[in-house]
Design a protein around this motif. Sequence first.
Motif, mmCIF file in Angstrom:
data_model
loop_
_atom_site.group_PDB
_atom_site.id
_atom_site.type_symbol
_atom_site.label_atom_id
_atom_site.label_comp_id
_atom_site.label_asym_id
_atom_site.label_seq_id
_atom_site.Cartn_x
_atom_site.Cartn_y
_atom_site.Cartn_z
ATOM 1 N N ARG A 1 -4.584 -6.511 8.086
ATOM 2 C CA ARG A 1 -4.286 -5.080 8.203
ATOM 3 C C ARG A 1 -3.543 -4.525 6.993
ATOM 4 O O ARG A 1 -3.057 -3.396 7.026
ATOM 5 N N GLY A 2 -3.467 -5.299 5.943
ATOM 6 C CA GLY A 2 -2.931 -4.794 4.688
ATOM 7 C C GLY A 2 -1.427 -4.652 4.632
ATOM 8 O O GLY A 2 -0.905 -3.897 3.802
ATOM 9 N N GLU A 3 -0.717 -5.398 5.465
ATOM 10 C CA GLU A 3 0.748 -5.344 5.450
ATOM 11 C C GLU A 3 1.261 -5.997 4.165
ATOM 12 O O GLU A 3 0.861 -7.103 3.807
ATOM 13 N N LYS B 1 -2.239 -9.944 6.857
ATOM 14 C CA LYS B 1 -3.113 -9.814 5.697
ATOM 15 C C LYS B 1 -4.313 -8.937 6.021
ATOM 16 O O LYS B 1 -4.709 -8.088 5.208
#
Length: 406
Positions: free
Chosen positions: A180-182, A178
């Motif tokens: 790192r924006g995955e 979350k």
Amino acid sequence: MSRTLHLAEQLISRASATPDDAGCQDLLIARLTPLGFSCESIVSGPEHFRVTNLWAKFEGFKPSAHAASTQAAIESIANPDNAENSAKTLVFAGHTDVVPTGPLEQWHSHPFMPSHRAGNLYGRGAADMKTSIAAMVVAVEEFLAAHPRPALSIAFLITSDEEGPGLDGTVVVCNQLKARGEVLDYCIVGEPTSVKNLGDMIKNGRRGTLSGKLTVKGVQGHIAYPHLAKNPIHLFAPALAELVGTQWDQGNDFFPATSWQVSNLHAGTGATNVIPGDLVVDFNFRFCTESTPESLQQRLLAILSRHQFEYDLKWTLGGLPFLTTPGTLVDAVRGAILAETGVQTELSTTGGTSDGRFIAKVCPQVIELGPVNATIHQINECVAVSSIDPLKNIYKGVLERLAGLA
């Protein structure tokens, strides 16, 4: 020998009691890396409880709608990270850790030496959930051999801390993803969900769990002089009756009504002539999406306040409920099960908690699907050998459907 069965046996042979992964994830990395997976090991927890987590991802691609020319298609393939070309991601999630074996002398064969009897594969983790992991890996191997550049990204999220406290396992990986924006779109957790036959039940959600430790305060004294004491058991009894009789919600189409249960109740010194000074009550809510932790806490506190006794109360939120309503993932799973087994699967949200509660916070569609659960956590845990390759085929069928290939 079936490649899936062989891998399941390799995993079972590793004594991976929580939190020790015992090399299971290294074995998975050795299988996934040649397929093009980027593998990341995430170690967490204190020195005395080191947890190993694996995040592995294969980047699929989806040529953009305007890629009409060959050159445009090549460019879209060459730039898979472009949001316009990014493929949706299916995560296979599971755990390599197992519960303790129990008394070895009660096993008919060593729990970490896979063996076969009467058509079953025996060993700790056979059903929960090393067979699922093996089936997932081989399904991906076969899928990518047939479709090396699918319009679907594939990931594995594997932990060695599911059967334990769960503080340094899947939740840690999900928090990192979350941060790192995955982006995750679908997830299949390999929990053993089948009841009598493979695929007859899948979990499309789980109830939340909220626990409390209530200490009712009284005054200790001689049982012959009750006017000089205050019995906390007597103080709590009317409140207990009200709590037991309370309907917390009505449930809904997917969940049964929220339930409140006392798990432990303790008071007294052991002497028969002493009024206890306090009463300790351990209780738990298993709650559905019709209630929230806050609403349940408020209603319980209101009941306690009405009965006017002194108390302390400590809360522990073990997990929130999650629900995946019928849609893309449910349809793909149902279709794959029907094609492989002819079974019309039942959707269910019953049972205890799973790591799906953590994954659901970062992934909108989460389903649990695995082998028959009749022997999980038991002596002589086993799985039917005849179900192992069909489970692999179901996982493969889901991949094909989500990639638009079936």
